[in-house]
Design a protein around this motif. Sequence first.
Motif, short mmCIF file in Angstrom:
data_model
loop_
_atom_site.label_atom_id
_atom_site.label_comp_id
_atom_site.label_asym_id
_atom_site.label_seq_id
_atom_site.Cartn_x
_atom_site.Cartn_y
_atom_site.Cartn_z
N ASP A 40 7.39 1.09 -8.90
CA ASP A 40 6.61 2.52 -8.70
C ASP A 40 5.12 2.15 -9.28
O ASP A 40 4.61 3.19 -9.57
N LYS B 167 2.29 5.46 -9.29
CA LYS B 167 1.68 5.94 -10.56
C LYS B 167 0.46 5.71 -10.94
O LYS B 167 -0.35 6.63 -11.38
N LYS C 280 -2.56 8.67 -11.11
CA LYS C 280 -3.47 8.98 -12.26
C LYS C 280 -4.81 9.11 -11.64
O LYS C 280 -5.52 9.46 -12.33
#
Length: 257
Positions: A41, A45, A49
């Motif tokens: 992942d 992620k 961000k």
Amino acid sequence: MKESINLNGKNIYVEHHENHPGQSTLVFLHDSLGSTELWRDFPEKLAQKIGCNWLSYDRLGYGKSDAMPTHERPVNYMEIEAEFLIDLLKKRNIERPIVFGHCDGGTIALWAAAKYPDYFSAIIVEAAHIFVEGITLEGVRSAKESYATTNLKERLERYHGDNTDTLFNAWTETWLREDYRMWSIESILHTIECPVLFIQGEKDEYGTLQQMHKTLDKINPFTDHLIIPDVGHTPHKEKPDDVMQKTVEFLKSALKQ
């Protein structure tokens, strides 16, 4: 979107997620035994961000892509992969991407940025190699022993299936060949014009910090680095929060240049 696309007559598995229309695309290049699935992942992620789209693909012979025609690679195989990367990005109409490459993927990113200096917004390289070191060869020999004596082959087969033997032999036999000992990309790094972040674990079992220092010494534009204590060859798995935090900070600064 997850799909196989035909490129240069071969089917290549691609994941391309465009959740931020109009924003940059973060492209992930896996390592010498990796695949899109093995990133887990981390791409999603990090892209969240940064607030950008992301793409990852399995190189030929890896994961869900077509098999390699042979395990015998030319010395300049990573330059060939850099050209393949450019072809793929053009096919997907991706311009000025940010590239995150691990190990071989990092070296491919450096090659591509050196050869096409206007094409990339920034590159992040993790545990990349720009020349052959004794520690690298020791690491490859150790992996080869593990492949023969442990369940490493079975673990890799979960991701690469029938391609596993070929890709593993391609990696180990290329690096251990006598004609590969003098391989280096140091002479081309001065042409890189985009910002570069180099990330490396202090205890990387496949390369010393000279890989990082020599890379950044030869690049003229905005550069930064992250050395993580007590971490080996895969910082994005061992210390994902540290890697993401540094990457976000780097891009905020670098893309203002």
